[in-house]
Design a protein around this motif. Structure first.
Motif, PDB file in Angstrom:
ATOM      1  N   ASP A   1     -20.568  70.310   3.286  1.00 29.02           N
ATOM      2  CA  ASP A   1     -19.527  70.713   2.335  1.00 29.02           C
ATOM      3  C   ASP A   1     -20.071  70.762   0.912  1.00 29.02           C
ATOM      4  N   ARG A   2     -20.811  69.758   0.521  1.00 27.32           N
ATOM      5  CA  ARG A   2     -21.366  69.733  -0.844  1.00 27.32           C
ATOM      6  C   ARG A   2     -22.390  70.844  -1.040  1.00 27.32           C
TER       7      ARG A   2
ATOM      8  N   PHE B   1     -22.332  63.766  -7.112  1.00 23.82           N
ATOM      9  CA  PHE B   1     -22.556  65.157  -6.743  1.00 23.82           C
ATOM     10  C   PHE B   1     -22.038  66.102  -7.821  1.00 23.82           C
ATOM     11  N   GLU B   2     -20.866  65.804  -8.353  1.00 22.67           N
ATOM     12  CA  GLU B   2     -20.288  66.667  -9.388  1.00 22.67           C
ATOM     13  C   GLU B   2     -21.181  66.719 -10.630  1.00 22.67           C
TER      14      GLU B   2
ATOM     15  N   VAL C   1     -25.436  59.616   4.006  1.00 18.38           N
ATOM     16  CA  VAL C   1     -24.234  60.424   3.844  1.00 18.38           C
ATOM     17  C   VAL C   1     -24.022  61.245   5.110  1.00 18.38           C
TER      18      VAL C   1
ATOM     19  N   ILE D   1     -20.231  65.950   5.219  1.00 19.41           N
ATOM     20  CA  ILE D   1     -20.103  65.846   3.764  1.00 19.41           C
ATOM     21  C   ILE D   1     -21.261  66.579   3.097  1.00 19.41           C
ATOM     22  N   LYS D   2     -22.455  66.425   3.641  1.00 19.24           N
ATOM     23  CA  LYS D   2     -23.611  67.155   3.094  1.00 19.24           C
ATOM     24  C   LYS D   2     -23.369  68.660   3.143  1.00 19.24           C
TER      25      LYS D   2
ATOM     26  N   ARG E   1     -20.549  74.121  -1.580  1.00 23.91           N
ATOM     27  CA  ARG E   1     -19.919  74.169  -2.909  1.00 23.91           C
ATOM     28  C   ARG E   1     -20.960  74.362  -4.003  1.00 23.91           C
TER      29      ARG E   1
ATOM     30  N   GLU F   1     -25.013  58.901  -2.280  1.00 24.49           N
ATOM     31  CA  GLU F   1     -24.432  59.822  -3.263  1.00 24.49           C
ATOM     32  C   GLU F   1     -22.917  59.886  -3.109  1.00 24.49           C
ATOM     33  N   THR F   2     -22.214  59.653  -4.196  1.00 20.69           N
ATOM     34  CA  THR F   2     -20.753  59.739  -4.209  1.00 20.69           C
ATOM     35  C   THR F   2     -20.332  61.139  -4.639  1.00 20.69           C
ATOM     36  N   GLU F   3     -19.049  61.416  -4.501  1.00 17.69           N
ATOM     37  CA  GLU F   3     -18.528  62.707  -4.943  1.00 17.69           C
ATOM     38  C   GLU F   3     -18.727  62.878  -6.446  1.00 17.69           C
ATOM     39  N   GLU F   4     -18.522  61.817  -7.197  1.00 12.56           N
ATOM     40  CA  GLU F   4     -18.696  61.892  -8.651  1.00 12.56           C
ATOM     41  C   GLU F   4     -20.152  62.189  -9.010  1.00 12.56           C
TER      42      GLU F   4
END
Length: 525
Positions: free
Chosen positions: A443-444, A401-402, A436, A440-441, A447, A396-399
């Motif tokens: 943090d996501r 996730f968004e 991942v 990072i997990k 959020r 999973e990328t940041e994009e």
């Protein structure tokens, strides 16, 4: 006859026991040292969306600490022995615990709320996320020490999905365990304990055909009840261990489900939740096709709802859990037409990104999910919708996730159960190299939770200054001067009143204050 070895098969890269095993207990086995948990890969960060301070416990789950089955009056013919059950995981596990309790009480066992008072100690387990599994081994370590020190007649039972996942390996990790039994054997606990009484350790994890229970479940509530309609799951989601632990789909007959609901209505129950790991798949394994030449099976979940809707005494019907792949407009129309069906849908979406959904093998796109929500809002504009989401799936990328965050905001969920991806043994995604990082997990997840709670708060505002019907569940455990009830939208609502006296009644309350997950008001009847 005692068997000393188990047959095994490879399922999705996992070797698992497929036969019931009885093995004699040896003296040396009971004298082993303290339980040691073998080293494991670092656990992924995981949690549910943090509820606000006033939120009641999520009715969909038993919580990370598990849920203890409370004591009831002694059985008609007590045998002098006690049992204690602690349940981890989903509503399916809660229903299985009720079935085990019913079987035990039919044999004369009495329920106790303290594990130290139990002759039979049962952990009904969940393996969806690693944290629940670690909680189990921590608890087993304490009870194993107690059993070694006192050398009494305590019988330790591990049931549920961890039992199915680990099989005999669980006995090697915690040799003080007497019985390991998968979900398919919940109604066989009496027979299996009889084998234990003969001095054997028993492993029963094979995927058996689930027969209708002769004994009634011992319900943990006297106003609401779980009713299983389909066991198992045929999906092959790459992150999920459920198909390996609960086996293939097995639908109960409509007649058996209706009989159980009739008995509940006669006993004074007001609300039923129909359960299935993939409830929309109900009927796919039942014989026959619809008479209208539509090509549908003779029984679908929509047909089942219409068949059981008129059961006397039952005022409300809920169901869980739905799968977007099989969720139909025909089902939504039925829910809108049948007045006992509550205005609440739990439909996991897991991700808002199509590539991630494809890697998960979910079988739908985020566009298809939006179509389902649009149909619900068209036929039932006021309905509440909850979902599940996983962040940090491999690759999973940041994009990507968004896109999940965007879907939460676009849909406007009343609640989302969130979790960081947790690799589970035997699942394809667990061995992929593009995992991942835990930071990072985390943090996501934080959020996403902030957005989930903000959206839920915004959605809750529609209930402000409205009159809502509640099914009273009892006193507020935090404030005895208040009663607590549940709306048809699955919201807990607190109001001044005698909860013990009002328990089980349908009352109307005017809502004068709202939080993201709870309502407050005053009775107007």
């Amino acid at each position: 006859m005692l068997h000393s070895a188990s047959a095994a098969c490879s399922v999705g890269g996992r070797v698992g026991a497929v036969s019931t095993v009885w093995q004699p207990r040896t003296a040396s086995r009971a004298r082993r040292g303290a339980v040691r948990t073998p080293p494991r890969a670092s656990a992924a960060v995981e949690q549910l969306a943090p509820p606000p301070i006033d939120d009641g416990e999520d009715a969909m789950f038993c919580g990370l600490e598990g849920q203890v089955m409370t004591g009831r009056p002694a059985p008609a013919a007590p045998n002098g022995k006690n049992y204690h059950i602690i349940t981890f995981g989903c509503q399916m596990n809660s229903a299985d615990s009720e079935r085990m309790a019913g079987s035990l009480e039919s044999l004369g066992y009495s329920c106790v709320e303290e594990p130290s008072d139990a002759d039979v100690l049962i952990y009904n387990t969940c393996s969806i996320r690693e944290k629940a599994e670690l909680k189990l081994y921590s608890a087993l370590g304490r009870q194993a020490k107690r059993k070694r020190q006192h050398m009494g007649d305590l019988k330790i039972v591990v049931a549920g999905c961890v039992a199915a996942q680990e099989g005999q390996q669980l006995l090697r990790r915690v040799p003080e365990v007497d019985l390991v039994m998968g979900p398919h054997h919940a109604n066989r606990i009496g027979d299996l304990l009889e084998q234990v009484e003969q001095g054997n350790q028993v492993v029963a994890v094979d995927h058996a055909i689930i027969e209708e229970d002769i004994t009634a479940a011992r319900r943990d509530s006297d106003i609401t009840a779980w009713v299983n309609v389909i066991h198992g799951c045929n999906e092959k989601c790459t992150y999920c261990i459920v198909p390996f632990t609960r086996g293939q789909e097995q639908s109960r007959t409509p007649e058996a489900i209706r009989r159980e609901m009739l008995a509940l209505g006669e006993a004074g129950y007001k609300e039923v939740t129909l359960l299935g790991q993939n409830i929309d798949a109900y009927g796919r394994d039942l014989p026959g096709f619809a008479a209208d030449n539509s090509g549908r099976r003779a029984w679908t979940f929509t047909d089942l709802l219409r068949y059981v809707h008129d059961v006397p005494g039952i005022e409300r019907i809920r169901f869980a859990t739905s799968h977007p792949r099989y969720f139909t407009e025909r089902l939504i129309k039925a829910c809108a037409e049948l007045d006992k069906l509550c205005e609440f849908f739990h439909i996991p979406f897991q991700s808002g990104d199509n590539d991630i959904l494809r890697e998960m093998k979910r079988g739908y796109t985020h566009e298809r999910y939006r179509e389902i929500i649009n149909s619900i809002r068209r036929y039932m504009p006021d309905a509440s919708v909850s979902g599940d989401a996983i962040v940090g799936f491999p690759g999973e990328t940041e994009e990507q996730f968004e896109r999940t965050v965007a879907l939460v905001e676009e849909v406007g969920f009343d609640r989302v159960n969130t979790a960081a991806y947790s690799p589970r043994p035997g699942t394809p995604a667990a061995v992929w190299e593009n995992q991942v990082a835990d930071l990072i997990k985390a943090d996501r997840l934080n959020r996403l939770n902030a957005v989930v709670n903000r959206v839920a708060e915004e959605r809750a505002q529609r209930f402000l200054d409205r009159d809502m019907q509640l099914l009273v569940e009892g006193p507020n455990p935090r404030d005895p001067s208040q009663a607590v009830g549940r709306t048809r939208h699955n919201k807990l609502c607190y109001f001044p009143g005698d909860g013990a006296k009002l328990k089980g009644q349908l009352v109307n309350v005017h809502v004068d204050r709202v939080h993201a997950y709870t309502l407050y008001g005053k009775q107007i009847d």
